[in-house]
Design an enzyme around this catalytic site. Structure first.
Site, short mmCIF file in Angstrom:
data_model
loop_
_atom_site.label_atom_id
_atom_site.label_comp_id
_atom_site.label_asym_id
_atom_site.label_seq_id
_atom_site.Cartn_x
_atom_site.Cartn_y
_atom_site.Cartn_z
N HIS A 159 0.82 -1.22 0.00
CA HIS A 159 0.00 0.00 0.00
C HIS A 159 0.85 1.27 0.00
O HIS A 159 0.31 2.37 -0.18
CB HIS A 159 -0.93 0.03 1.21
N ASP A 195 -2.60 -10.58 -2.61
CA ASP A 195 -3.20 -10.11 -1.37
C ASP A 195 -4.68 -9.78 -1.62
O ASP A 195 -5.06 -9.38 -2.73
CB ASP A 195 -2.46 -8.86 -0.91
N HIS A 197 -6.30 -7.25 -0.61
CA HIS A 197 -6.44 -5.82 -0.85
C HIS A 197 -5.58 -5.38 -2.03
O HIS A 197 -4.45 -5.84 -2.18
CB HIS A 197 -6.05 -5.02 0.39
N ASP A 284 -4.52 -13.01 3.16
CA ASP A 284 -5.80 -12.57 3.73
C ASP A 284 -6.97 -12.89 2.81
O ASP A 284 -8.10 -12.45 3.06
CB ASP A 284 -5.77 -11.08 4.08
#
Length: 340
Positions: A159, A195, A197, A284
């Protein structure tokens, strides 16, 4: 497969995360890395080594130098301003406001933060630098002929944009490693982000480049963090047009649907013909993850490790997210074992 790990990740030990309208114990905690390390040892995956120190030169190859200096000094500035808690932004340059970097540390936090969940505390900078060194050390092993390497990074990185932090990330480990591989003999490098996200930071860094292909499979940003990046029509800009592939998926996505997206991404990578592959390994996507909504099961991580291995590319795995702490080690190592 070699694993690179640093105990300096323990220096990143925040007490607070803004989540669900409360200040809670952070989901991104030290136990995550320890569970993965324990599983690496238990399965005999391979040697575990400490990172070398690379300094900041590889970091500023992908990050803005003033942003890096902000991260280095933020905690000291926060304390010097008389604050007693952890550093959390409370004001941002929202739409139609002036986007200027203030002098106040509180203003700087809002200028450089993409979200408010990631507090800065004592040791955050040192841990972030060590995490980048972990990724660089693993990348260096690939550059000298290893087929696969695992960077057990904490804090995670995908991120972190060129000049933004958030989503538990400060420095973009995968991007730093990909640039290192570019600088050491690879004309093209692909990044596969699995991931849950979207890796908005990695996308930001390489969005206008054609030498690094970024492919991400993630929760639809209409419903999932980071909300403002990761849509399918974000395909790159300028020279990078066509070298950014986003595959957003809906709530409840199971492995059958997720695998189809993975095969689309792998086909794009094969067409790109990179010299090396970097995998942003977030687990995740697991069905019991507390802040995600995909439904992959533990055995599914074995299955997709096999698909990545079939590419036959020198591959660097960089640990990203995964917050079902008890299962993170099993799920991450399932991918790595099957690749190896």
């Amino acid at each position: 497969m070699i694993t690179v790990y640093s105990e300096k990740h323990l220096l990143r030990n925040p007490r607070t995360e803004l989540y669900g309208g409360e200040l809670v114990a952070p989901h991104e905690c030290a136990q995550r890395a320890e569970f993965v390390l324990d599983r690496v040892k238990a399965t005999g995956l391979g040697d575990i080594i400490a990172p070398s120190q690379f300094g900041l030169e590889p970091v500023v190859r992908v990050h803005d130098a003033e942003f890096v200096e902000f991260l280095r000094s933020a905690w000291t500035e926060w304390l010097a301003a008389g604050n007693r808690g952890e550093a959390i932004p409370d004001c941002w340059p929202a739409r139609r406001m002036a986007v200027r970097r203030p002098n106040s540390i509180t203003g700087k936090l809002g200028y450089y933060a993409m979200a408010a969940e990631t507090s800065i505390s004592a040791g955050s900078w040192e841990a972030a630098c060590a995490s980048a060194d972990v990724a660089l050390t693993a990348a260096a092993r690939l550059a000298t002929g290893e087929r696969g390497a695992f960077a057990l990074c904490r804090p995670p990185g995908h991120h972190a944009a060129r000049d933004l932090y958030g989503g538990y990330c400060f420095l973009n480990n995968a991007a730093i490693a990909a640039q290192y591989l570019r600088d050491h003999g690879n004309e093209r490098v692909a990044i596969l982000d699995v991931d849950f996200h979207h890796g908005n930071g990695t996308q930001d860094i390489f969005y206008a480049r054609s030498d690094v292909l970024y492919c991400s499979i993630h929760g639809d940003p209409l419903d999932a963090f980071p909300y403002f990046a990761g849509y399918a029509d974000e395909i790159g800009s300028g020279e990078g047009t066509g070298y950014n592939l986003n595959l957003p998926l809906p709530r409840g996505t199971d492995f059958r649907v997720w695998r189809a997206a993975l095969e689309t991404a792998l086909a794009r990578i094969v067409k790109f013909a990179p010299g090396a592959l970097v995998v942003s390994l977030g687990v995740d996507t697991f069905e019991n993850d507390p802040i995600s909504f995909f439904k992959l099961k533990t055995d599914d991580f074995v299955r997709y490790g096999r698909l990545i291995s079939a590419l036959g590319l020198p591959t660097l795995f960089v640990l990203e997210g995964g917050y079902a702490v008890a299962e993170i080690g099993v799920n991450a190592v399932n991918v790595l074992q099957e690749f190896a």
